[in-house]
Motif scaffolding. Structure first.
Motif, PDB file in Angstrom:
ATOM      1  N   TYR A  88      45.756  17.632  25.507  1.00 15.54           N
ATOM      2  CA  TYR A  88      44.377  17.890  25.085  1.00 15.54           C
ATOM      3  C   TYR A  88      43.961  16.974  23.931  1.00 15.54           C
ATOM      4  O   TYR A  88      42.824  16.501  23.889  1.00 15.54           O
ATOM      5  N   GLY A  89      44.868  16.733  23.020  1.00 15.54           N
ATOM      6  CA  GLY A  89      44.557  15.789  21.953  1.00 15.54           C
ATOM      7  C   GLY A  89      44.611  14.353  22.416  1.00 15.54           C
ATOM      8  O   GLY A  89      43.812  13.515  21.980  1.00 15.54           O
ATOM      9  N   GLN A  90      45.536  14.041  23.318  1.00 20.36           N
ATOM     10  CA  GLN A  90      45.687  12.668  23.782  1.00 20.36           C
ATOM     11  C   GLN A  90      44.492  12.210  24.622  1.00 20.36           C
ATOM     12  O   GLN A  90      44.034  11.078  24.491  1.00 20.36           O
ATOM     13  N   VAL A  91      43.993  13.081  25.482  1.00 13.63           N
ATOM     14  CA  VAL A  91      42.825  12.724  26.290  1.00 13.63           C
ATOM     15  C   VAL A  91      41.624  12.445  25.389  1.00 13.63           C
ATOM     16  O   VAL A  91      40.907  11.454  25.569  1.00 13.63           O
ATOM     17  N   ALA A  92      41.406  13.320  24.408  1.00  9.78           N
ATOM     18  CA  ALA A  92      40.287  13.115  23.487  1.00  9.78           C
ATOM     19  C   ALA A  92      40.445  11.803  22.727  1.00  9.78           C
ATOM     20  O   ALA A  92      39.482  11.030  22.576  1.00  9.78           O
ATOM     21  N   MET A  93      41.642  11.534  22.241  1.00 14.38           N
ATOM     22  CA  MET A  93      41.879  10.317  21.476  1.00 14.38           C
ATOM     23  C   MET A  93      41.634   9.066  22.317  1.00 14.38           C
ATOM     24  O   MET A  93      40.989   8.105  21.862  1.00 14.38           O
ATOM     25  N   ILE A  94      42.117   9.045  23.543  1.00 13.19           N
ATOM     26  CA  ILE A  94      41.994   7.852  24.379  1.00 13.19           C
ATOM     27  C   ILE A  94      40.532   7.581  24.743  1.00 13.19           C
ATOM     28  O   ILE A  94      40.098   6.422  24.788  1.00 13.19           O
ATOM     29  N   THR A  95      39.752   8.626  24.994  1.00  9.09           N
ATOM     30  CA  THR A  95      38.326   8.389  25.295  1.00  9.09           C
ATOM     31  C   THR A  95      37.625   7.735  24.113  1.00  9.09           C
ATOM     32  O   THR A  95      36.785   6.845  24.292  1.00  9.09           O
ATOM     33  N   VAL A 142      26.264   4.309  28.767  1.00  8.06           N
ATOM     34  CA  VAL A 142      26.644   4.496  30.172  1.00  8.06           C
ATOM     35  C   VAL A 142      28.090   4.093  30.384  1.00  8.06           C
ATOM     36  O   VAL A 142      28.844   4.774  31.104  1.00  8.06           O
ATOM     37  N   ARG A 143      28.507   2.999  29.764  1.00  8.10           N
ATOM     38  CA  ARG A 143      29.901   2.560  29.906  1.00  8.10           C
ATOM     39  C   ARG A 143      30.865   3.605  29.356  1.00  8.10           C
ATOM     40  O   ARG A 143      31.879   3.923  29.993  1.00  8.10           O
ATOM     41  N   VAL A 144      30.562   4.151  28.182  1.00  6.37           N
ATOM     42  CA  VAL A 144      31.431   5.171  27.591  1.00  6.37           C
ATOM     43  C   VAL A 144      31.477   6.415  28.475  1.00  6.37           C
ATOM     44  O   VAL A 144      32.533   7.040  28.636  1.00  6.37           O
ATOM     45  N   LEU A 145      30.343   6.775  29.058  1.00  6.70           N
ATOM     46  CA  LEU A 145      30.306   7.932  29.952  1.00  6.70           C
ATOM     47  C   LEU A 145      31.219   7.727  31.157  1.00  6.70           C
ATOM     48  O   LEU A 145      32.001   8.622  31.532  1.00  6.70           O
ATOM     49  N   ILE A 146      31.152   6.544  31.769  1.00  9.97           N
ATOM     50  CA  ILE A 146      32.002   6.247  32.925  1.00  9.97           C
ATOM     51  C   ILE A 146      33.481   6.279  32.523  1.00  9.97           C
ATOM     52  O   ILE A 146      34.327   6.856  33.229  1.00  9.97           O
ATOM     53  N   THR A 147      33.799   5.662  31.385  1.00 13.46           N
ATOM     54  CA  THR A 147      35.187   5.651  30.920  1.00 13.46           C
ATOM     55  C   THR A 147      35.688   7.057  30.637  1.00 13.46           C
ATOM     56  O   THR A 147      36.826   7.414  30.989  1.00 13.46           O
ATOM     57  N   THR A 148      34.852   7.868  29.998  1.00 14.64           N
ATOM     58  CA  THR A 148      35.246   9.236  29.665  1.00 14.64           C
ATOM     59  C   THR A 148      35.553  10.044  30.920  1.00 14.64           C
ATOM     60  O   THR A 148      36.572  10.753  30.989  1.00 14.64           O
ATOM     61  N   ILE A 149      34.697   9.944  31.913  1.00 11.10           N
ATOM     62  CA  ILE A 149      34.913  10.688  33.155  1.00 11.10           C
ATOM     63  C   ILE A 149      36.198  10.226  33.837  1.00 11.10           C
ATOM     64  O   ILE A 149      36.984  11.041  34.354  1.00 11.10           O
ATOM     65  N   PHE A 150      36.453   8.921  33.826  1.00 12.17           N
ATOM     66  CA  PHE A 150      37.665   8.398  34.455  1.00 12.17           C
ATOM     67  C   PHE A 150      38.918   8.863  33.715  1.00 12.17           C
ATOM     68  O   PHE A 150      39.906   9.288  34.341  1.00 12.17           O
ATOM     69  N   VAL A 151      38.901   8.816  32.380  1.00  9.64           N
ATOM     70  CA  VAL A 151      40.054   9.258  31.598  1.00  9.64           C
ATOM     71  C   VAL A 151      40.279  10.755  31.784  1.00  9.64           C
ATOM     72  O   VAL A 151      41.421  11.217  31.896  1.00  9.64           O
ATOM     73  N   LEU A 152      39.208  11.530  31.836  1.00  6.91           N
ATOM     74  CA  LEU A 152      39.350  12.968  32.068  1.00  6.91           C
ATOM     75  C   LEU A 152      39.968  13.246  33.441  1.00  6.91           C
ATOM     76  O   LEU A 152      40.787  14.165  33.585  1.00  6.91           O
ATOM     77  N   ALA A 153      39.579  12.449  34.437  1.00  7.77           N
ATOM     78  CA  ALA A 153      40.156  12.629  35.774  1.00  7.77           C
ATOM     79  C   ALA A 153      41.657  12.357  35.759  1.00  7.77           C
ATOM     80  O   ALA A 153      42.447  13.109  36.350  1.00  7.77           O
ATOM     81  N   VAL A 154      42.064  11.292  35.066  1.00  6.84           N
ATOM     82  CA  VAL A 154      43.494  11.003  34.945  1.00  6.84           C
ATOM     83  C   VAL A 154      44.186  12.102  34.147  1.00  6.84           C
ATOM     84  O   VAL A 154      45.293  12.541  34.485  1.00  6.84           O
ATOM     85  N   GLY A 155      43.528  12.578  33.091  1.00  7.92           N
ATOM     86  CA  GLY A 155      44.096  13.642  32.288  1.00  7.92           C
ATOM     87  C   GLY A 155      44.307  14.924  33.070  1.00  7.92           C
ATOM     88  O   GLY A 155      45.303  15.637  32.860  1.00  7.92           O
ATOM     89  N   MET A 156      43.411  15.222  33.992  1.00  5.78           N
ATOM     90  CA  MET A 156      43.571  16.433  34.805  1.00  5.78           C
ATOM     91  C   MET A 156      44.788  16.331  35.711  1.00  5.78           C
ATOM     92  O   MET A 156      45.428  17.336  36.008  1.00  5.78           O
ATOM     93  N   LEU A 157      45.128  15.120  36.121  1.00  8.39           N
ATOM     94  CA  LEU A 157      46.363  14.938  36.896  1.00  8.39           C
ATOM     95  C   LEU A 157      47.601  15.194  36.046  1.00  8.39           C
ATOM     96  O   LEU A 157      48.664  15.536  36.575  1.00  8.39           O
ATOM     97  N   LEU A 158      47.441  15.054  34.732  1.00  8.53           N
ATOM     98  CA  LEU A 158      48.567  15.243  33.815  1.00  8.53           C
ATOM     99  C   LEU A 158      48.570  16.632  33.180  1.00  8.53           C
ATOM    100  O   LEU A 158      49.423  16.906  32.323  1.00  8.53           O
TER     101      LEU A 158
END
Length: 286
Positions: A88-95, A142-158
């Motif tokens: 939970y902290g790592q996903v937030a940090m990476i975004t 818009v770029r940050v939004l796309i990146t955030t959604i992608f990182v969250l998707a990867v985070g949900m796999l983890l």
């Protein structure tokens, strides 16, 4: 007879001719013009970034691999030490790190447009003078939004989950965008007064310090006592704590207001230098 018909035909055509209504173009300074031109500039930048493989790697691949690396190397250790899932902290940090790193790519693109004279050509065209800057900030969002959604998707796999509901989830997704806009204003202001190499060096130093001294990397208690208050209240830690509370649970209000205050502070402090620097770059190429 033919001569009479020849002379009367133009008169008949003229009698049926109707003048078209005069069209007055909107003012270049109108808010509607600013909105439409900003969207066009935003679209131009987004399409350019989408066609650049390096930008795609910086926006999507690099944050995803970084998250995976942190989870593999430190995930279990942090979870065992704190009793809370580290993801939970790592996903937030990476975004947030991705939002800051991507701002450098945008700033370097700005310097390229200045060097090639594109900013100067836009300045002489019937385009709203502020559209270039507002369109660039909008494209960053818009770029940050796309990146955030992608990182969250990867985070949900983890193992990452939205445990606090969809409203909190939407607020969590919006937080890196807000944070990224404030940081983009800072980087844009720096881009107008520094060279490309110096800009990358300055932002890289800031990114590294914020990334390794925040509450998403390790808990606040892992730092020396004299450094704990600094770590807890630096902008990235505030955003991480708010995002962790919006996903895993815990206090949110204090960290959320601190994040908003940091973002507004960056915009107010560096907004005017960014505007003046953009105008100077467009007018003189300096």
């Amino acid at each position: 007879m033919s001569s009479v018909e020849t002379t009367e035909a133009p008169l008949e055509i003229e009698a049926h001719w109707t003048a078209l209504p005069e069209v007055t173009p909107p003012s270049e300074r109108a808010l509607a013009t600013l909105a439409s031109h900003s969207l066009l500039q935003c679209k131009r930048l987004l399409f350019g970034w989408a066609r650049d493989p390096a930008t795609t790697i910086q926006t999507l691949i690099y944050p995803a691999l970084t998250l995976l690396m942190f989870d593999v190397v430190l995930g279990n250790s942090i979870t065992n030490a704190t009793g809370k899932p580290a993801i939970y902290g790592q996903v937030a940090m990476i975004t947030l790190v991705a939002a800051m790193s991507g701002a450098v790519v945008s700033a370097l693109g700005f310097k390229t447009e200045k060097a090639t004279g594109l900013l100067g050509r836009f300045w002489t065209m019937p385009v709203h003078r502020a559209a270039g800057l507002t369109g660039r900030i909008l494209a960053e969002a818009v770029r940050v939004l796309i990146t955030t959604i992608f990182v969250l998707a990867v985070g949900m796999l983890l193992g990452f989950r939205f445990d606090q509901g969809w409203v909190a989830g939407l607020a969590l997704i919006a937080l890196p965008v807000v944070f990224g806009v404030g940081f983009a204003v800072l980087v844009t202001a720096l881009a107008t007064i520094t060279e490309g190499v110096m800009l990358v060096s300055l932002v890289s130093i800031v990114n590294t310090l914020l990334m390794f001294f925040n509450t998403g990397f390790v808990p606040k208690m892992a730092y020396p006592i004299w450094l704990q208050d600094v770590v807890e209240n630096q902008p990235m830690s505030c955003a991480i704590d708010a995002m962790r509370g919006l996903s895993y649970g815990g206090p949110v209000a204090d960290a959320l207001w601190k994040t908003i205050a940091w973002t507004l502070g960056l915009i107010l402090l560096f907004g005017w230098p960014a505007i003046r620097g953009y105008q100077r770059a467009a007018q003189t190429g300096a």
